[in-house]
Motif scaffolding. Structure first.
Motif, PDB file in Angstrom:
ATOM      1  N   LEU A  25     -48.895   8.026 -54.512  1.00  0.00           N
ATOM      2  CA  LEU A  25     -48.941   8.599 -53.163  1.00  0.00           C
ATOM      3  C   LEU A  25     -47.632   9.285 -52.798  1.00  0.00           C
ATOM      4  CD1 LEU A  25     -50.890   5.997 -51.022  1.00  0.00           C
ATOM      5  CD2 LEU A  25     -51.512   8.366 -51.461  1.00  0.00           C
ATOM      6  N   GLY A  26     -46.520   8.701 -53.178  1.00  0.00           N
ATOM      7  CA  GLY A  26     -45.225   9.314 -52.889  1.00  0.00           C
ATOM      8  C   GLY A  26     -45.038  10.637 -53.599  1.00  0.00           C
ATOM      9  N   ILE A  27     -45.352  10.680 -54.885  1.00  0.00           N
ATOM     10  CA  ILE A  27     -45.167  11.914 -55.646  1.00  0.00           C
ATOM     11  C   ILE A  27     -46.172  12.979 -55.214  1.00  0.00           C
ATOM     12  CG2 ILE A  27     -45.207  12.941 -57.950  1.00  0.00           C
ATOM     13  CD1 ILE A  27     -44.245  10.243 -59.029  1.00  0.00           C
ATOM     14  N   THR A  69     -54.295  17.138 -55.361  1.00  0.00           N
ATOM     15  CA  THR A  69     -55.249  16.846 -54.278  1.00  0.00           C
ATOM     16  C   THR A  69     -56.057  15.590 -54.585  1.00  0.00           C
ATOM     17  OG1 THR A  69     -55.393  19.191 -53.753  1.00  0.00           O
ATOM     18  CG2 THR A  69     -57.163  17.769 -52.943  1.00  0.00           C
ATOM     19  N   PHE A  70     -56.616  15.511 -55.786  1.00  0.00           N
ATOM     20  CA  PHE A  70     -57.427  14.349 -56.120  1.00  0.00           C
ATOM     21  C   PHE A  70     -56.588  13.100 -56.364  1.00  0.00           C
ATOM     22  CE2 PHE A  70     -60.612  17.622 -56.811  1.00  0.00           C
ATOM     23  CZ  PHE A  70     -61.671  17.063 -56.115  1.00  0.00           C
ATOM     24  N   SER A  71     -55.345  13.257 -56.783  1.00  0.00           N
ATOM     25  CA  SER A  71     -54.456  12.099 -56.903  1.00  0.00           C
ATOM     26  C   SER A  71     -54.122  11.529 -55.533  1.00  0.00           C
ATOM     27  CB  SER A  71     -53.166  12.477 -57.623  1.00  0.00           C
ATOM     28  OG  SER A  71     -53.428  12.808 -58.945  1.00  0.00           O
ATOM     29  N   ALA A  74     -57.268   9.705 -54.458  1.00  0.00           N
ATOM     30  CA  ALA A  74     -57.403   8.475 -55.245  1.00  0.00           C
ATOM     31  C   ALA A  74     -56.367   7.438 -54.821  1.00  0.00           C
ATOM     32  CB  ALA A  74     -57.261   8.774 -56.734  1.00  0.00           C
ATOM     33  N   GLY A  75     -55.165   7.876 -54.471  1.00  0.00           N
ATOM     34  CA  GLY A  75     -54.129   6.945 -54.021  1.00  0.00           C
ATOM     35  C   GLY A  75     -54.474   6.284 -52.702  1.00  0.00           C
ATOM     36  N   VAL A  76     -55.003   7.064 -51.773  1.00  0.00           N
ATOM     37  CA  VAL A  76     -55.376   6.493 -50.468  1.00  0.00           C
ATOM     38  C   VAL A  76     -56.535   5.514 -50.617  1.00  0.00           C
ATOM     39  CG1 VAL A  76     -56.351   7.074 -48.212  1.00  0.00           C
ATOM     40  CG2 VAL A  76     -54.485   8.429 -49.133  1.00  0.00           C
ATOM     41  N   VAL A  77     -57.546   5.886 -51.386  1.00  0.00           N
ATOM     42  CA  VAL A  77     -58.674   4.976 -51.602  1.00  0.00           C
ATOM     43  C   VAL A  77     -58.230   3.773 -52.431  1.00  0.00           C
ATOM     44  CG1 VAL A  77     -60.997   4.783 -52.579  1.00  0.00           C
ATOM     45  CG2 VAL A  77     -60.345   6.828 -51.347  1.00  0.00           C
ATOM     46  N   GLY A  78     -57.268   3.973 -53.335  1.00  0.00           N
ATOM     47  CA  GLY A  78     -56.732   2.853 -54.114  1.00  0.00           C
ATOM     48  C   GLY A  78     -56.021   1.835 -53.249  1.00  0.00           C
ATOM     49  N   THR A 133     -44.698  12.246 -64.534  1.00  0.00           N
ATOM     50  CA  THR A 133     -44.707  10.838 -64.120  1.00  0.00           C
ATOM     51  C   THR A 133     -46.020  10.491 -63.438  1.00  0.00           C
ATOM     52  OG1 THR A 133     -42.315  10.922 -63.824  1.00  0.00           O
ATOM     53  CG2 THR A 133     -43.489   9.135 -62.721  1.00  0.00           C
ATOM     54  N   MET A 134     -46.476  11.361 -62.552  1.00  0.00           N
ATOM     55  CA  MET A 134     -47.728  11.096 -61.848  1.00  0.00           C
ATOM     56  C   MET A 134     -48.917  11.115 -62.817  1.00  0.00           C
ATOM     57  SD  MET A 134     -49.024  12.605 -58.228  1.00  0.00           S
ATOM     58  CE  MET A 134     -49.464  14.234 -58.737  1.00  0.00           C
ATOM     59  N   GLU A 135     -48.895  11.983 -63.805  1.00  0.00           N
ATOM     60  CA  GLU A 135     -49.951  11.994 -64.827  1.00  0.00           C
ATOM     61  C   GLU A 135     -50.002  10.655 -65.551  1.00  0.00           C
ATOM     62  OE1 GLU A 135     -48.667  15.150 -67.288  1.00  0.00           O
ATOM     63  OE2 GLU A 135     -49.236  16.708 -65.851  1.00  0.00           O
ATOM     64  N   ALA A 136     -48.838  10.152 -65.938  1.00  0.00           N
ATOM     65  CA  ALA A 136     -48.786   8.877 -66.657  1.00  0.00           C
ATOM     66  C   ALA A 136     -49.311   7.739 -65.788  1.00  0.00           C
ATOM     67  CB  ALA A 136     -47.365   8.591 -67.109  1.00  0.00           C
ATOM     68  N   PHE A 137     -48.904   7.723 -64.520  1.00  0.00           N
ATOM     69  CA  PHE A 137     -49.371   6.660 -63.629  1.00  0.00           C
ATOM     70  C   PHE A 137     -50.876   6.736 -63.390  1.00  0.00           C
ATOM     71  CE2 PHE A 137     -44.899   6.060 -62.208  1.00  0.00           C
ATOM     72  CZ  PHE A 137     -44.838   4.696 -62.436  1.00  0.00           C
TER      73      PHE A 137
END
Length: 160
Positions: A25-27, A69-71, A74-78, A133-137
């Motif tokens: 979410l931060g990135i 956008t989808f990350s 996904a972060g908010v729903v996560g 980094t965000m891809e890896a996470f």
């Protein structure tokens, strides 16, 4: 009867997922803010460039806009999944299981969608370190979220 031995495993995975979703979410929030601040501004003549994309990001490649956008979604729903999961861990009963599993499954499916865009972004090569980094996470979260679903469902499976 619920398997009490799986409760610490589920709580550890939930804590790991919370930390990783917070980083995602931060990135992704940083990337969205940068895209808004440095995006295309339509002038008074209202003419668009030939290959204008409403999801334009000044860093990365053609898949970056969709990935970010989808990350973000996904972060908010996560994080919502973490909330339902922590309620389930507190109760640890079959009554709280359906809500925890359903939100976790929705979160997992959105994370898989973001992971698909991450793979496309990796395939197109041009990206910065924060996006890597965000891809890896996101890729790791797609595995750990599935593992969390398996652990909480497996702990409530009936032994026949």
């Amino acid at each position: 009867m619920a398997n009490e031995r799986m409760k610490p495993v589920a709580s550890l995975i939930l804590l790991l997922n919370f930390c990783m979703f917070a980083i995602v979410l931060g990135i992704s929030g940083w990337a969205m803010n940068r895209a808004i601040n440095h995006g295309f501004i339509i002038g008074p003549e209202l003419s668009l460039p030939a290959h204008f994309s409403p999801i334009y990001f000044p860093m990365g490649n053609a898949a970056t806009g969709f990935f970010v956008t989808f990350s973000l979604i996904a972060g908010v729903v996560g994080i919502g999944s973490i909330t339902a999961g922590s309620n389930h861990l507190r109760a640890w009963s079959a009554d709280s299981l359906p809500s925890a599993v359903s939100v976790a499954a929705i979160s997992w499916s959105l994370t898989l969608l973001a992971m698909g865009f991450a793979w496309k972004e990796i395939d197109l090569h041009i990206r910065n370190a924060k996006l890597r980094t965000m891809e890896a996470f996101i890729i790791i979260l797609s595995v750990t979220q599935l593992l969390y679903i398996v652990v909480i469902l497996g702990s409530f499976a009936r032994r026949v």
